[in-house]
Structure formats: structure tokens, C-alpha cells
Scaffold this active site. Structure first.
Site, PDB file in Angstrom:
ATOM      1  N   TYR A  53       0.832  -1.208   0.000  1.00 14.51           N
ATOM      2  CA  TYR A  53       0.000   0.000   0.000  1.00 14.51           C
ATOM      3  C   TYR A  53       0.864   1.255   0.000  1.00 14.51           C
ATOM      4  CZ  TYR A  53      -3.824   3.182   0.912  1.00 14.51           C
ATOM      5  OH  TYR A  53      -4.731   4.194   0.797  1.00 14.51           O
ATOM      6  N   PHE A  95      -6.967  19.178 -25.106  1.00 17.29           N
ATOM      7  CA  PHE A  95      -7.753  17.960 -25.306  1.00 17.29           C
ATOM      8  C   PHE A  95      -9.077  18.085 -24.539  1.00 17.29           C
ATOM      9  CE2 PHE A  95      -8.881  13.516 -24.249  1.00 17.29           C
ATOM     10  CZ  PHE A  95      -9.118  13.097 -25.537  1.00 17.29           C
ATOM     11  N   ASP A  96     -10.079  17.306 -24.929  1.00 16.92           N
ATOM     12  CA  ASP A  96     -11.417  17.532 -24.352  1.00 16.92           C
ATOM     13  C   ASP A  96     -11.484  17.331 -22.847  1.00 16.92           C
ATOM     14  OD1 ASP A  96     -11.113  14.848 -24.949  1.00 16.92           O
ATOM     15  OD2 ASP A  96     -13.230  14.487 -25.262  1.00 16.92           O
ATOM     16  N   ASP A 139       1.151  18.816 -21.452  1.00 21.68           N
ATOM     17  CA  ASP A 139       0.261  17.658 -21.525  1.00 21.68           C
ATOM     18  C   ASP A 139       0.985  16.677 -22.433  1.00 21.68           C
ATOM     19  OD1 ASP A 139      -1.536  15.717 -22.210  1.00 21.68           O
ATOM     20  OD2 ASP A 139      -3.208  17.073 -22.582  1.00 21.68           O
ATOM     21  N   ALA A 164       0.933  13.281 -23.175  1.00 18.76           N
ATOM     22  CA  ALA A 164       0.446  11.951 -23.567  1.00 18.76           C
ATOM     23  C   ALA A 164       1.284  11.343 -24.698  1.00 18.76           C
ATOM     24  CB  ALA A 164      -1.018  12.040 -23.980  1.00 18.76           C
ATOM     25  N   LYS A 185      -0.824   6.200 -23.720  1.00 23.98           N
ATOM     26  CA  LYS A 185      -0.341   6.445 -25.084  1.00 23.98           C
ATOM     27  C   LYS A 185       1.144   6.092 -25.136  1.00 23.98           C
ATOM     28  CE  LYS A 185      -4.182   9.161 -24.879  1.00 23.98           C
ATOM     29  NZ  LYS A 185      -4.971   9.318 -23.651  1.00 23.98           N
ATOM     30  N   HIS A 205     -19.694  13.530 -26.293  1.00 21.71           N
ATOM     31  CA  HIS A 205     -19.522  12.597 -27.422  1.00 21.71           C
ATOM     32  C   HIS A 205     -19.467  11.133 -26.998  1.00 21.71           C
ATOM     33  CE1 HIS A 205     -14.932  11.827 -27.992  1.00 21.71           C
ATOM     34  NE2 HIS A 205     -15.151  12.130 -26.742  1.00 21.71           N
TER      35      HIS A 205
HETATM   36  N1  F0G Z   1      -4.375  14.678 -23.011  1.00 22.74           N
HETATM   37  C1  F0G Z   1      -4.356  14.255 -24.283  1.00 22.74           C
HETATM   38  C2  F0G Z   1      -3.570  14.998 -25.307  1.00 22.74           C
HETATM   39  C3  F0G Z   1      -5.084  13.124 -24.645  1.00 22.74           C
HETATM   40  O1  F0G Z   1      -5.088  12.725 -25.910  1.00 22.74           O
HETATM   41  C4  F0G Z   1      -5.821  12.424 -23.646  1.00 22.74           C
HETATM   42  C5  F0G Z   1      -6.599  11.252 -23.977  1.00 22.74           C
HETATM   43  C6  F0G Z   1      -5.779  12.899 -22.337  1.00 22.74           C
HETATM   44  C7  F0G Z   1      -5.037  14.030 -22.052  1.00 22.74           C
HETATM   45  C8  F0G Z   1      -6.538  12.223 -21.221  1.00 22.74           C
HETATM   46  O2  F0G Z   1      -5.921  11.045 -20.881  1.00 22.74           O
HETATM   47  O3  F0G Z   1      -7.582   9.255 -21.465  1.00 22.74           O
HETATM   48  O4  F0G Z   1      -5.660   8.810 -19.937  1.00 22.74           O
HETATM   49  O5  F0G Z   1      -7.545  10.207 -19.199  1.00 22.74           O
HETATM   50  N2  F0G Z   1      -6.862  10.910 -25.130  1.00 22.74           N
HETATM   51  C9  F0G Z   1      -7.534   9.704 -25.560  1.00 22.74           C
HETATM   52  C10 F0G Z   1      -7.743   9.785 -27.042  1.00 22.74           C
HETATM   53  C11 F0G Z   1      -8.749   9.359 -24.810  1.00 22.74           C
HETATM   54  O6  F0G Z   1      -8.455   8.904 -27.564  1.00 22.74           O
HETATM   55  O7  F0G Z   1      -7.200  10.667 -27.692  1.00 22.74           O
HETATM   56  P1  F0G Z   1      -6.731   9.754 -20.350  1.00 22.74           P
END
Ligand code: F0G
Length: 457
Positions: free
Chosen positions: A72, A124-125, A214, A216, A257, A449
Site C-alpha cells: 500500500y 484535449f477535451d 500535456d 500523452a 499512449k 460525445h
Molecule cells: N491529453 C491528451 C492529449 C489526450 O489525448 C488524452 C486522452 C488525455 C489528455 C486524457 O488522458 O484518457 O488517460 O484520461 N486521449 C484519448 C484519445 C482518450 O483517444 O485521444 P486519459
């Protein structure tokens, strides 16, 4: 004769996939309310909905999983992961989270307040969602050229320094930090140059602000810097990665990613005050500080994944496959965001389904047509994803309307890419007969979406 290019790995384990008939797909997509997120994966032949958490781990990653320490508190696996992140990024403080949006949630809970403005490049969304849900504004400062899908620019994900400077000149006191997404997913998986990161740093320094990456797809971004930016051809990916992060104060990471794990994420920073602030939110939202939403075994797999995927050959294999798909689409004259992005091809639906009015969501319509054609699941990165304006509640039609075809890492072969390209060509050939799209029957207020239900018009 020069030897042809081939993958830098061989396959050790396979997962069968199944084709379906058009009649089956007609029924399934109707039952899914024309929202591909509501399909079952067995109803999909080739799944390009995302490159997130869908990659194939290496034998070294699977082996590392057996070493997971599930204690833990103070797990060895956490320190393994932290050591790799320290080494790659130079960031001393690390907080694991269960995925990228959780990293955003934890860090932004500390940093973002009502009325704030967070400038960046096509947030990103989920990033936008975590800013807007705190009654703050995500201000898009991406270069205008990113909106012209046919323009070939090496670093089409860049921040426009003039827009950023203006935001800071006008709103500095409301800006908690700047966020730069590498690669810029929403603009088409487009990279950000080192030069641009330097410019952002200089502007931030002038106003005493910090910069979050960010991250990813940071490794893919480094690959593009190496292959496209002057002065980087002879640098290793790891050297480039270190330089990128040296220009920032912290990062949020979706490890699903470029970490090539199925689940995971983290925050890393060089600033103790950010760590101390974020810590308070990690414990209630994610878990104790040395696991924060991740299993020990997953932290071990991530430590190896980060190390492997910052090696050139692995990235070269990956990006060339995306470019292979792009070359097939070029043969057929299918328009997409040029040049091909790092993790996906973003097909320009507004240039294809010209007879479908924007109010009927052309990119979503194209997504449905491609699924019906061959069971290929892409996803809309367009007007539905853009959500409504939080103030006017109008649909946001100002951005691009794209069908994203993601390529999972180390999963499909170029034969699969051929199937995708030809299926899309078949839809493309009958594009003028497609005149009606979809209308929204039900939608969530934020990030609609994933759950929207649609009806064919
Ligand atoms: N930032 C970027 C640039 C992303 O593409 C994503 C996720 C996230 C943050 C959020 O990360 O999914 O681990 O919570 N992108 C995925 C996509 C979902 O399909 O592009 P997460």
C-alpha cells in the site's frame, strides 16, 4: 539493392478478430444509437477508436509485471517508475494517477480557480473539461495554419506566440499556468517544435508564469523534432525528451499512449509547492501517494514502456505505419489533416461529405459510414466532440470536423492499414450520394460525445 523497411519487433502473441456482415452492422449501429462508443468491441473488425490503452506491451513489460510490488505504501514499483521519470524528464516530484484526466483533475484542483484563463494549444477535451467545469476558460492559442488541413507544415501543433503574448498581456493575473499539448492531438496529432517550446518558455518567463506539458504523446513529439527540426537529427530521442521537459515546469501524463500501458498516468514537476498542493487532492481522489490509482505491476510495466518508447526504432516503426496509411489515402485522393500526425490520420469530413449540412454532423456521419462499410471503428473529432459553448449553449462549429483513425501501437499490420484505406475509398467514391447526417436525441452537458444518442435524419 537497399533493404526495405520492416518493424523493429516480432509478434509473440495474437488475438483473433472477426469480420461481420453489413446487415449485422446496420443493426448494431442502430442499437448503439449511431454512437460508436456504444458498440461492443466484438462488433468491430479493426478498432481505430483510439491509441489510448490499446497498444501491445512488449515481453519485457509483461515480465516486469511479475515484479509488481503491491504494498500500500512505499512500494518498490513506485520508486522504479519515479526513477525512470526523473531520468527522462528531470522532474523530481512524481504523483501516479489512474490515467491522464485524473492527473489533470488532481493538479487542476490545486491550480485552477473560477474565472481563471488557461492558454494552450487545442486543449484535449478532458483538459478543457477540467478547466471549464471549474468555471475557468481554456483559451486556444494554436497557430491559425492548423485549421487549413491541406497546408503542409512540419510543426502544425505549435502555439502562436503572438496569441499567447496577447493573452498574458491582457489577463496575466487570471492565468495560473500555460499548458502545451505534445503532440497536439486535437489539431491532428501534430507536433510542437523545440523552437516553439522555447518561445513559450520565454513568454512565460516574462510574465512569471509556469508551463505544463500535456505529455500523452511526448515521445512521438520528440521523434518529429529529431526527423524534422534543424539541429536535432543527431540527437537521441532521450536527449530531445530531456530538452523538451527542461523548458517546462511540470507535466500531466496519460501513460496509456506513449507509456504503452493499458491504464495509468502521472503528474511530474520540478516544484515542491505544486507537489505539495497536488498531494492534497491525490489522496482523496486517486489514492495514497506511492500508487495513486495504479497497481504496482502496472507501474513496473510503465517504467519499462517509457524507457522502450523513447528509443528511436520503436517510434520509427510506429510513425512509419501511420505514414503508410496516409500514403494509401493519398493514392485515392482522400483529404486528411496534412502532414500525417503521430498517432492517427484525421480525415477531413467537411471536404468529403459536402452535401451533409454541418448541423447534421458530417464527421460523425462519415464515422458511421466507415463502420457500415467494413466494421472499422474510427471516432469523430469534430462538432459533437466540441460540445456547446458554456455561455451561449450553441453548438461550436468554429473548429475542424474530422474523422480520426487512430493506429494503436504495435497492434495491427500494414495489411490492416490497406483494409482501412480501401474501405474509406469505397465510402469516398459514393460521397455525393450521402446527403443527410444525424441529429442529437440526447446529450450530456459536458463531454457529450461518449454518451450522446443520435438519430439518422
Ligand atoms: N491529453 C491528451 C492529449 C489526450 O489525448 C488524452 C486522452 C488525455 C489528455 C486524457 O488522458 O484518457 O488517460 O484520461 N486521449 C484519448 C484519445 C482518450 O483517444 O485521444 P486519459
Amino acid at each position: 539493392m537497399e533493404l526495405p523497411f520492416a518493424e523493429s519487433w516480432k509478434i509473440k502473441m495474437v488475438e483473433p478478430i472477426r469480420k461481420s456482415t453489413r446487415e449485422e452492422r446496420e443493426q448494431w449501429i442502430r442499437e448503439a444509437h449511431y454512437n460508436v462508443f456504444q458498440l461492443r468491441s466484438e462488433q468491430v473488425y479493426i478498432d481505430c477508436i483510439t491509441d489510448s490503452g490499446t497498444g501491445a506491451m512488449s515481453d519485457r513489460q509483461w515480465a516486469a509485471m511479475m515484479l509488481g510490488d503491491e504494498s500500500y505504501a512505499g512500494a518498490k514499483s513506485f520508486f522504479h517508475l519515479k526513477e525512470v521519470i526523473n531520468r527522462l524528464t528531470g522532474f523530481e516530484y512524481v504523483i501516479p494517477t489512474h490515467q491522464g484526466r485524473a492527473a489533470e483533475n488532481v493538479l487542476f484542483s490545486h491550480l485552477v480557480k473560477e474565472g481563471d484563463i488557461v492558454p494552450g494549444n487545442s486543449h484535449f477535451d478532458t483538459t478543457k473539461g477540467h478547466i471549464e467545469s471549474r468555471k475557468a476558460t481554456a483559451l486556444d492559442c494554436t497557430i491559425d495554419e492548423a485549421k487549413d488541413t491541406q497546408l503542409e507544415l512540419p510543426f502544425k501543433g505549435n502555439v502562436d506566440p503572438a496569441k499567447l503574448e496577447k493573452a498574458l498581456a491582457e489577463h496575466a493575473e487570471h492565468i495560473p499556468f500555460i499548458i502545451v499539448t505534445i503532440t497536439n492531438n486535437t489539431a491532428g496529432g501534430q507536433p510542437v517544435s523545440m523552437q516553439n517550446l522555447r518561445e513559450v518558455r520565454a513568454i512565460a518567463d516574462r510574465y512569471g508564469k509556469r508551463v505544463v506539458l500535456d505529455s500523452a504523446r511526448f515521445a512521438e513529439n520528440a521523434y518529429f523534432i529529431k526527423t524534422r527540426e534543424e539541429g536535432y537529427a543527431d540527437k537521441s530521442i532521450k536527449e530531445i525528451v530531456a530538452e523538451m521537459f527542461s523548458l517546462a515546469d511540470g507535466m500531466t501524463m496519460s501513460a496509456k499512449k506513449d507509456g504503452i500501458v493499458n491504464m495509468g498516468g502521472f503528474i511530474a514537476t520540478r516544484h515542491e509547492d505544486w507537489y505539495e498542493g497536488a498531494k492534497r487532492f491525490c489522496i482523496p481522489f486517486e489514492g495514497y501517494l506511492t500508487y495513486g490509482g495504479m497497481n504496482g505491476r502496472d507501474m513496473e510495466a510503465l517504467a519499462v514502456g517509457l524507457d522502450e518508447n523513447t528509443e528511436f526504432d520503436n517510434l520509427d516503426t510506429r510513425i512509419r505505419q501511420v505514414q503508410y496509411l496516409a500514403a494509401r489515402l493519398d493514392e485515392f485522393g482522400i483529404p486528411y489533416q496534412r502532414p500525417a500526425g503521430g498517432h492517427a490520420i484525421f480525415v477531413d469530413a467537411s471536404k468529403i461529405l459536402t452535401n451533409v449540412p454541418k448541423e447534421e454532423f458530417p464527421a460523425q456521419t462519415l464515422t458511421i459510414e466507415l463502420y457500415l462499410e467494413a466494421g472499422i471503428r474510427g471516432c469523430e473529432i469534430g462538432y459533437i466532440l466540441a460540445d456547446r459553448d458554456p455561455v451561449t449553449r450553441e453548438n461550436r462549429f468554429g473548429g475542424l470536423d474530422l474523422l480520426r483513425l487512430c493506429v494503436p501501437r504495435r497492434v495491427y499490420t500494414n495489411n490492416h492499414m490497406d483494409v482501412i484505406a480501401v474501405a474509406l475509398k469505397n465510402v469516398f467514391d459514393r460521397r455525393n450520394d450521402i446527403t443527410r447526417g444525424v441529429r442529437i436525441a440526447w446529450e450530456a452537458e459536458l463531454m457529450r460525445h461518449f454518451t450522446v444518442t443520435l438519430e439518422r435524419v
